[in-house]
Scaffold this active site. Structure first.
Site, PDB file in Angstrom:
ATOM      1  N   ASP A  66      40.748  33.015  39.715  1.00 19.48           N
ATOM      2  CA  ASP A  66      41.390  31.995  38.875  1.00 19.48           C
ATOM      3  C   ASP A  66      40.353  31.041  38.274  1.00 19.48           C
ATOM      4  O   ASP A  66      39.301  30.804  38.856  1.00 19.48           O
ATOM      5  CB  ASP A  66      42.402  31.212  39.728  1.00 19.48           C
ATOM      6  CG  ASP A  66      43.425  30.481  38.867  1.00 19.48           C
ATOM      7  OD1 ASP A  66      43.475  30.713  37.650  1.00 19.48           O
ATOM      8  OD2 ASP A  66      44.175  29.662  39.438  1.00 19.48           O
ATOM      9  N   ASN A 126      51.997  36.561  34.140  1.00 15.70           N
ATOM     10  CA  ASN A 126      51.014  36.373  33.067  1.00 15.70           C
ATOM     11  C   ASN A 126      51.469  36.963  31.727  1.00 15.70           C
ATOM     12  O   ASN A 126      50.916  36.636  30.674  1.00 15.70           O
ATOM     13  CB  ASN A 126      49.646  36.960  33.449  1.00 15.70           C
ATOM     14  CG  ASN A 126      48.913  36.176  34.521  1.00 15.70           C
ATOM     15  OD1 ASN A 126      48.195  36.741  35.340  1.00 15.70           O
ATOM     16  ND2 ASN A 126      49.073  34.853  34.532  1.00 15.70           N
TER      17      ASN A 126
END
Ligand code: IPE
Ligand code: IPE
Ligand code: MG
Length: 249
Positions: free
Chosen positions: A22, A70
């Protein structure tokens, strides 16, 4: 702080490390670049961490590359990521073969664009006999999706008379997940100073040690990985027992 490999106990390595990669977007922002620039630079970190894991003898590395959630991102970002997966799988195939690394993928692969899926399946096929380490890419993956799929498959087996309800155990359940044959991760790392699981391997990380790193993914390197392993090795894993019981065994 630097942690050279000599500070790592080679006899107490996690067999399986899972990473929530991330911070690409924030990394790009810091460099005054578009978000996709961060994703492109994240590939270097993937390479470094894969190499480091293979070198020290970790057997499984699972990387969370794209979640089902996502898909909600802006179309240009999603398209760029999908293209990046094709290009990276293509360009890294030689290295995987040279380093005897087997590629696997978990997630809803049918939801990927055709060329992404094709490149992935080809690399999986070409590396299937490699034995030094298994690199698992989680693509269009979500844990709740996976658990739902597993439940459906079990229900189907019961409906068709191949399985009775009494026979369903934790092992039955685990065997119907996409990670069947892959041991549970002992260590889960999340980068970028976020402290959440984001729908990743929720069944499999029941007893994983969680290590959070402040480093944004494109800056994450071998030293950060060694540091995370050293942190893991400093933990006492109790599995419900008392500290006294664990230290005696
Ligand atoms: C992780 O970085 C990569 C993917 C989720 C594909 P992000 O893109 O989430 O980066 P931040 O969290 O916005 O900084
Ligand atoms: C998790 O990161 C998914 C991947 C790393 C692929 P996100 O950046 O998408 O997670 P949230 O949305 O901040 O929880
Ligand atoms: Mg993020």
């Amino acid at each position: 702080m630097s942690t050279p490999t000599q500070h790592i106990d080679k006899d107490n390595l996690p067999q399986h490390i899972a990473i929530i990669m991330d911070g690409n977007g924030r990394w790009a922002k810091r460099h005054s670049k578009p978000r996709v620039w961060g994703h492109k630079n994240g590939v270097k970190a993937v390479r470094a961490v894969t190499e480091a894991c293979a070198e020290i003898g970790v057997k499984y590395l699972t990387l969370y590359a794209f979640s089902k959630e996502n898909w909600k991102r802006p179309e240009v970002e999603v398209n760029t990521l999908m293209r990046l997966f094709v290009n990276t799988v293509g360009s890294e195939l030689k290295t995987l073969l040279k380093n005897n690394i087997r590629l696997k993928a978990i997630g809803d692969l049918d939801s990927l664009p055709k060329d992404t899926r094709r490149a992935l399946l080809e690399a999986i096929d070409r590396t299937r006999s490699n034995s030094r380490m298994t690199l698992v890419l989680a693509l269009s993956y979500s844990s709740r999706w996976e658990i739902t799929q597993s439940s459906k498959r079990i229900a189907q087996a019961v409906q068709e008379g191949r399985l009775s309800v009494d026979e369903i155990t934790e092992e039955t359940f685990a065997d119907h997940l996409s990670t069947q044959e892959i041991p549970d991760p002992e260590l889960l790392i999340r980068t970028s100073g976020e402290y959440r699981i984001s729908n990743f391997l929720m069944w499999q990380i029941s007893y994983a040690e969680l290590v959070f790193s402040e480093t944004l993914w494109p800056d994450f390197g071998k030293e950060d990985l060694y540091q995370a392993i050293a942190t893991y090795q400093g933990r006492e894993r109790r599995f419900g027992m008392t500290g006294e019981q664990v230290s005696k065994s």
